[in-house]
Design an enzyme around this catalytic site. Structure first.
Site, mmCIF file in Angstrom:
data_model
loop_
_atom_site.group_PDB
_atom_site.id
_atom_site.type_symbol
_atom_site.label_atom_id
_atom_site.label_comp_id
_atom_site.label_asym_id
_atom_site.label_seq_id
_atom_site.Cartn_x
_atom_site.Cartn_y
_atom_site.Cartn_z
ATOM 1 N N GLN A 112 39.214 64.722 -42.933
ATOM 2 C CA GLN A 112 38.222 65.687 -43.402
ATOM 3 C C GLN A 112 38.527 67.069 -42.831
ATOM 4 O O GLN A 112 38.024 67.455 -41.781
ATOM 5 C CB GLN A 112 36.802 65.247 -43.021
ATOM 6 N N PHE A 113 39.370 67.819 -43.551
ATOM 7 C CA PHE A 113 39.792 69.140 -43.078
ATOM 8 C C PHE A 113 38.623 70.095 -42.904
ATOM 9 O O PHE A 113 38.690 71.045 -42.127
ATOM 10 C CB PHE A 113 40.842 69.748 -44.016
ATOM 11 N N THR A 114 37.500 69.846 -43.579
ATOM 12 C CA THR A 114 36.362 70.757 -43.497
ATOM 13 C C THR A 114 35.704 70.776 -42.119
ATOM 14 O O THR A 114 34.857 71.631 -41.855
ATOM 15 C CB THR A 114 35.299 70.432 -44.571
#
Length: 150
Positions: free
Chosen positions: A78-80
Site C-alpha cells: 500500500q504505497f499510499t
C-alpha cells in the site's frame, strides 16, 4: 518502510471480484517502501512484527506475539502509506518508491517474514486494485516506520 498492522479475526483480499488471499485470526499488514529502505530495515521490521506482543494472554492482557499464538499474517502492499498532505488537498506520494525498487523489497520482506513465522504468508497482488476485507479484533492498529523506530 512503513507498516500499518491490524489485529484481525479474519481478513481477505480480492482482485476483480476474485478472492486471492484469506486468513483467520492474526495480523493484516499494509506495507509501503521508500527509496532509502535497506535490507536492514526489512530485518528490523520483520523481527519487530513477529515479536510484537499484541495478542491476549490467559488474563486478557496483550502479552503474546503472533509466534506465541501461532496465528496468521496477511501482507498487502500500500504505497499510499507515504502520502504527504502537507500542501493542498491532493496527497503527494513522492516518498513511495517506484515499482522497480519497491517490488523486490516487498517480496524480500514477505520472504523474511515467512522464514521468521515458519509458514507461508498469504498476500495481496502488488500494484493491483484490491478490495481488502477486514474484521478488526479490538480494534488494535499499530503503525511502525523503520525511520522512526518508535
Amino acid at each position: 518502510m512503513r507498516v500499518v498492522i491490524q489485529r484481525v479475526f479474519e481478513s481477505s483480499v480480492s482482485v476483480e471480484n476474485k478472492q486471492i488471499a484469506k486468513i483467520g485470526k492474526g495480523m493484516l499488514i499494509f506495507v509501503a517502501v521508500e527509496d532509502t529502505d535497506t535490507d536492514g530495515d526489512i530485518e528490523w521490521l520483520s523481527n519487530k512484527i513477529v515479536n510484537l506482543r499484541i495478542f491476549d494472554d490467559e488474563n486478557g492482557v496483550m502479552n503474546k506475539s503472533v509466534l506465541d499464538v501461532g496465528q496468521e499474517i496477511l501482507v498487502v502492499s500500500q504505497f499510499t502509506l507515504f502520502a504527504s498532505t502537507k500542501k493542498g488537498n491532493r496527497p503527494s506520494y513522492l516518498r513511495a518508491s517506484v515499482p522497480n525498487i519497491s517490488l523486490p523489497m516487498y517480496k524480500k520482506f514477505v520472504q523474511v517474514l515467512e522464514s521468521k513465522l515458519g509458514k507461508p504468508i498469504p498476500q495481496g497482488e502488488f500494484g493491483a486494485l484490491m478490495n481488502v476485507s477486514i474484521q478488526n479484533d479490538g480494534p488494535t492498529t499499530i503503525i511502525i516506520d523503520t525511520k522512526l523506530k518508535e
